[in-house]
Design an enzyme around this catalytic site. Structure first.
Site, PDB file in Angstrom:
ATOM      1  N   LYS A   1      66.305  97.376 103.660  1.00  0.00           N
ATOM      2  CA  LYS A   1      66.074  97.790 104.906  1.00  0.00           C
ATOM      3  C   LYS A   1      67.425  97.708 105.620  1.00  0.00           C
ATOM      4  O   LYS A   1      67.839  96.567 105.883  1.00  0.00           O
ATOM      5  CB  LYS A   1      64.974  97.303 105.464  1.00  0.00           C
TER       6      LYS A   1
ATOM      7  N   GLU B   1      63.371  98.922  98.538  1.00  0.00           N
ATOM      8  CA  GLU B   1      64.297  99.479  99.019  1.00  0.00           C
ATOM      9  C   GLU B   1      65.017  98.366 100.196  1.00  0.00           C
ATOM     10  O   GLU B   1      64.290  97.604 100.876  1.00  0.00           O
ATOM     11  CB  GLU B   1      64.501 100.838  99.822  1.00  0.00           C
TER      12      GLU B   1
ATOM     13  N   LYS C   1      60.232  91.176 106.049  1.00  0.00           N
ATOM     14  CA  LYS C   1      61.465  90.834 107.064  1.00  0.00           C
ATOM     15  C   LYS C   1      62.032  89.421 106.302  1.00  0.00           C
ATOM     16  O   LYS C   1      61.384  88.404 105.950  1.00  0.00           O
ATOM     17  CB  LYS C   1      60.793  90.529 108.476  1.00  0.00           C
TER      18      LYS C   1
ATOM     19  N   TYR D   1      66.357 107.622 103.021  1.00  0.00           N
ATOM     20  CA  TYR D   1      65.425 106.891 102.540  1.00  0.00           C
ATOM     21  C   TYR D   1      64.001 107.580 102.095  1.00  0.00           C
ATOM     22  O   TYR D   1      63.316 106.967 101.553  1.00  0.00           O
ATOM     23  CB  TYR D   1      65.234 105.604 103.109  1.00  0.00           C
TER      24      TYR D   1
ATOM     25  N   CYS E   1      72.781  76.070 146.633  1.00  0.00           N
ATOM     26  CA  CYS E   1      73.117  76.232 145.129  1.00  0.00           C
ATOM     27  C   CYS E   1      74.038  77.473 144.687  1.00  0.00           C
ATOM     28  O   CYS E   1      73.202  78.458 144.453  1.00  0.00           O
ATOM     29  CB  CYS E   1      72.097  75.675 144.207  1.00  0.00           C
TER      30      CYS E   1
ATOM     31  N   CYS F   1      66.434  72.137 140.946  1.00  0.00           N
ATOM     32  CA  CYS F   1      67.664  72.094 141.815  1.00  0.00           C
ATOM     33  C   CYS F   1      66.808  72.185 143.076  1.00  0.00           C
ATOM     34  O   CYS F   1      66.141  72.916 143.383  1.00  0.00           O
ATOM     35  CB  CYS F   1      68.684  72.943 141.519  1.00  0.00           C
TER      36      CYS F   1
ATOM     37  N   ASP G   1      69.942  97.705 108.649  1.00  0.00           N
ATOM     38  CA  ASP G   1      69.838  97.428 110.017  1.00  0.00           C
ATOM     39  C   ASP G   1      70.797  98.425 110.581  1.00  0.00           C
ATOM     40  O   ASP G   1      72.001  98.242 111.072  1.00  0.00           O
ATOM     41  CB  ASP G   1      70.376  96.031 110.253  1.00  0.00           C
TER      42      ASP G   1
ATOM     43  N   CYS H   1      72.723  68.151 140.857  1.00  0.00           N
ATOM     44  CA  CYS H   1      72.893  69.447 140.435  1.00  0.00           C
ATOM     45  C   CYS H   1      74.676  69.242 140.364  1.00  0.00           C
ATOM     46  O   CYS H   1      75.304  69.082 141.212  1.00  0.00           O
ATOM     47  CB  CYS H   1      72.557  70.370 141.325  1.00  0.00           C
TER      48      CYS H   1
ATOM     49  N   CYS I   1      75.930  71.935 143.216  1.00  0.00           N
ATOM     50  CA  CYS I   1      75.737  71.765 144.665  1.00  0.00           C
ATOM     51  C   CYS I   1      75.606  70.239 145.286  1.00  0.00           C
ATOM     52  O   CYS I   1      75.524  69.973 146.167  1.00  0.00           O
ATOM     53  CB  CYS I   1      74.466  72.803 145.311  1.00  0.00           C
TER      54      CYS I   1
END
Length: 676
Positions: free
Chosen positions: A116, A114, A314, A225, A432, A426, A118, A408, A411
């Site tokens: 599956k 079957e 899966k 199902y 920042c 950073c 979602d 960064c 800053c």
């Protein structure tokens, strides 16, 4: 034909319309056009309006509207809704088949294959052929009553056909067709609203709408199902026979299901379904393979959390190629710098992906991905967007490798890579703006101070208006301050101020976690709260004393001790206290629950009743610990849906595995729930 008796005509219309609904929504084979159906529907409604005493609970007119739900009440399933174990590749599927053959001593008498779906698993209960309740899966034993909403779904029969049993509970998956999802997002775009993320989440959210009329607009559908429970009805020898019977009763069974004789046929079905995964108007995330013979199923039996006679293969994560247009960085609340890919938007795994994490500079160089590359993108676990790597043959000449910027961009302070660490940082502290933004969001998040309504959008607005510069400033906000902001009304302002006020009495472990101390997650925060019971006591503690706490080593202890030696942090704590935030646990809270003391749990997979943070908080609040990896010292593994490799490791080590129902029992009864 006209009738003198409106009751006779009403029953004729009711039977005729229910038959047309079955042909259209279940068989996908209508025998009249929409105009003819609408004429019958209008006649039925006119009779109900004129003679309300005729109105039947199974009338097609009852699907739309209905009372607005005040809450989703619990419903106990007549038979438990088990989870399925997963096979992630062909080898794991082969191993499952070998286990089945080992138990039976032979090949089973056929398999059922079957798709599956979602979507959202539900249980439908019919009494004397009438739909009486619909419930979500919940923890497998108890779900939520969503009957009013499920009644609006056209492919869910309100009354079964033929000769239904006295009582029957069936399982199905409610989903949102891809075409309906796309149409819904077009309507969202036309109204300037945020698009929905994916069909699965949208379906689940639609089923749990407070107003069934909203659910009715979503055009959800169902595939049934499994038979869960049945009282009466014919005897069957196979799952395939049961599904054919359900179809005869008017329930919607997927025609893509197949009954096959051999395991080679199973493999062929899996290969075909994988190739065709996007050829249908619904999303699939795997293939469910079941031993078909009911007698064989009984012989093979169940584990604590799943049937041994079934497995979910899966589907591999979907991959697409696109252009990596740019690599940018984000600075998190601890100062950690994380690069991410800005991609030419690509539809992959059911969503449009425009950004994907790149983890750190070392990982970028290991994969050798460069701005301008054509890259392979996938959704890891069909959830997190990930750049797999470049397509070298498509790389334009002259592309340069990417390097972490020296300063960064938020800053202009230096970015450094601490010795022995993979993550750059950073050095600008909370000067920042990126780090400050993430810190404030963390402070207000559910596992911390849990200030509802203080998300990124509101934090960004308050920062832009100069109204907050650290967490203590949050507690100075007033309704008048907020109503001065564009788009804010008195109601929304009052709700946020009330949420801020409510956060002042959070338990000490939440406050400690909210402070954002390096290496202090929810579990460590709970351990610190249990030992010291006030922030003042923790502030006065020495690193050696902190390190003596079971589960806290020298690195974490040093980080905590160092945090409280910084004047700005001490000042923040004092200002939080002055604002009314409770910085200690009272006597009642201090007498802390010890029922999981000494236990170490690992939580994996997706739980229905808990978020991951809520599950961890529940364990820590009872004196237990939560770690990220399974070892011989693990007391138990809590395994939700899609548990993955941690489940396999726990089983190999003999670690007890708990499904969600057993986890709830553990939280209630403590370690005695695991038995001797």
């Amino acid at each position: 034909m006209a009738h003198d008796d409106p009751g006779v005509r009403y029953r004729e219309l009711l039977d005729e319309l229910n038959d047309h609904n079955y042909r259209y929504h279940v068989l996908d084979a209508p025998v009249i056009d929409d105009n003819a159906y609408d004429a019958l529907y209008r006649e039925l409604r006119e009779l109900e309006d004129r003679y309300p005493e005729l109105a039947d609970v199974d009338s097609p007119t009852s699907r739309v509207g209905g009372p607005v739900a005040q809450a989703f009440q619990p419903i106990t399933h007549r038979e438990r809704m088990f989870s399925l174990d997963n096979a992630m590749d062909a080898g794991e599927l082969d191993a499952w088949r070998d286990r089945i053959v080992g138990v039976l001593g032979r090949e089973p008498d056929g398999y059922s294959c079957e798709l599956k779906i979602d979507g959202l698993a539900v249980s439908l209960t019919y009494v004397d052929g009438r739909l009486v309740t619909a419930a979500t899966r919940g923890d497998g034993t108890t779900g939520e009553d969503v009957t009013a909403n499920v009644r609006t779904i056209q492919s869910v029969p309100l009354r079964l056909r033929g000769e239904p049993p006295a009582v029957m509970e069936v399982r199905g998956e409610i989903y949102l067709p891809v075409s309906e999802f796309e149409a819904l997002n077009r309507r969202q775009a036309e109204q300037g609203l945020q698009p929905y993320i994916n069909p699965r989440n949208t379906a689940a959210g639609s089923v749990r709408q407070k107003d069934p009329a909203t659910t009715a607009t979503r055009n959800l559908a169902i595939w049934v199902y499994q038979v869960g429970f049945v009282d009466g009805g014919p005897a069957f020898t196979s799952h395939t026979e049961q599904m054919a019977w359900l179809s005869d009763l008017g329930l919607r069974v997927n025609p893509a299901n197949a009954s096959v004789e051999s395991f080679d046929d199973v493999v062929a079905y899996v290969e075909r379904a994988t190739r065709q995964r996007h050829d249908r108007d619904y999303e699939t995330d795997g293939i469910v393979i079941k031993v078909d013979s009911l007698a064989d199923q009984r012989s093979i039996g169940f584990t604590a959390r799943s049937p041994r006679w079934a497995i979910a293969y899966k589907l591999p994560p979907e991959e697409k190629t696109t252009i990596l247009e740019e690599i940018r960085i984000n600075v998190g609340r601890t100062g950690a710098v994380t690069p991410y890919a800005v991609l030419r938007p690509v539809f992959v795994g059911g969503v449009t992906v425009a950004n994907a994490t790149l983890h750190n500079e070392g990982e970028i160089h290991r994969k050798d991905v460069r701005p301008g590359d054509t890259v392979v993108v996938r959704r890891a676990g069909d959830v997190i967007p990930e750049v797999v790597g470049p397509v070298p043959d498509l790389r334009p000449a002259g592309l340069e490798a990417w390097h972490m910027p020296e300063r960064c961009p938020f800053c202009d302070n230096p970015i450094v890579l601490p010795e022995g660490q993979a993550k750059a940082r950073c050095t600008g502290g909370y000067e920042c703006p990126s780090r400050l933004r993430e810190y404030l969001f963390h402070f207000a998040s559910r596992g911390a101070m849990d200030i509802e309504g203080l998300g990124y959008k509101t934090v960004d607005l308050l920062l832009a208006e100069g109204m907050i510069s650290d967490p203590a400033d949050i507690y100075s906000l007033t309704v008048d301050d907020l109503t001065d902001l564009e788009g804010w009304k008195e109601t929304s302002a009052t709700n946020l101020v009330n949420a801020i006020e409510a956060s002042k009495t959070r338990p000490l472990r939440h406050v400690i976690f909210a402070l954002g101390i390096d290496h202090v997650g929810a579990t460590v925060a709970g351990l610190l709260a249990r030992r010291y019971r006030s922030l003042q006591a923790l502030l006065d503690a020495e690193a050696d004393g902190i390190a003596e706490i079971d589960g806290i080593g020298p690195e974490i202890a040093g980080s905590v001790h160092a945090w409280f030696r910084i004047d700005e942090n001490v000042d923040l704590v004092q200002r939080l206290g002055a604002a009314g935030v409770v910085l200690e646990d009272d006597d009642e809270t201090a007498d802390m629950d010890e029922r999981l003391a000494g236990m170490t749990l690992v939580i994996t997979g997706t739980l229905e009743r808990f978020t991951r943070d809520e599950a961890k908080d529940a364990v820590v609040g009872r004196g237990g610990k939560v770690t990220g990896s399974v070892s011989g010292k693990t007391s138990a593994l809590v395994a939700g849906a899609n548990a993955g490799s941690k489940l396999a490791k726990a089983e190999s080590l003999g670690v007890p595995v708990l499904d969600e129902a057993a986890f709830a029992e553990l939280l209630d009864k403590g370690s005695e729930a695991l038995g001797p």
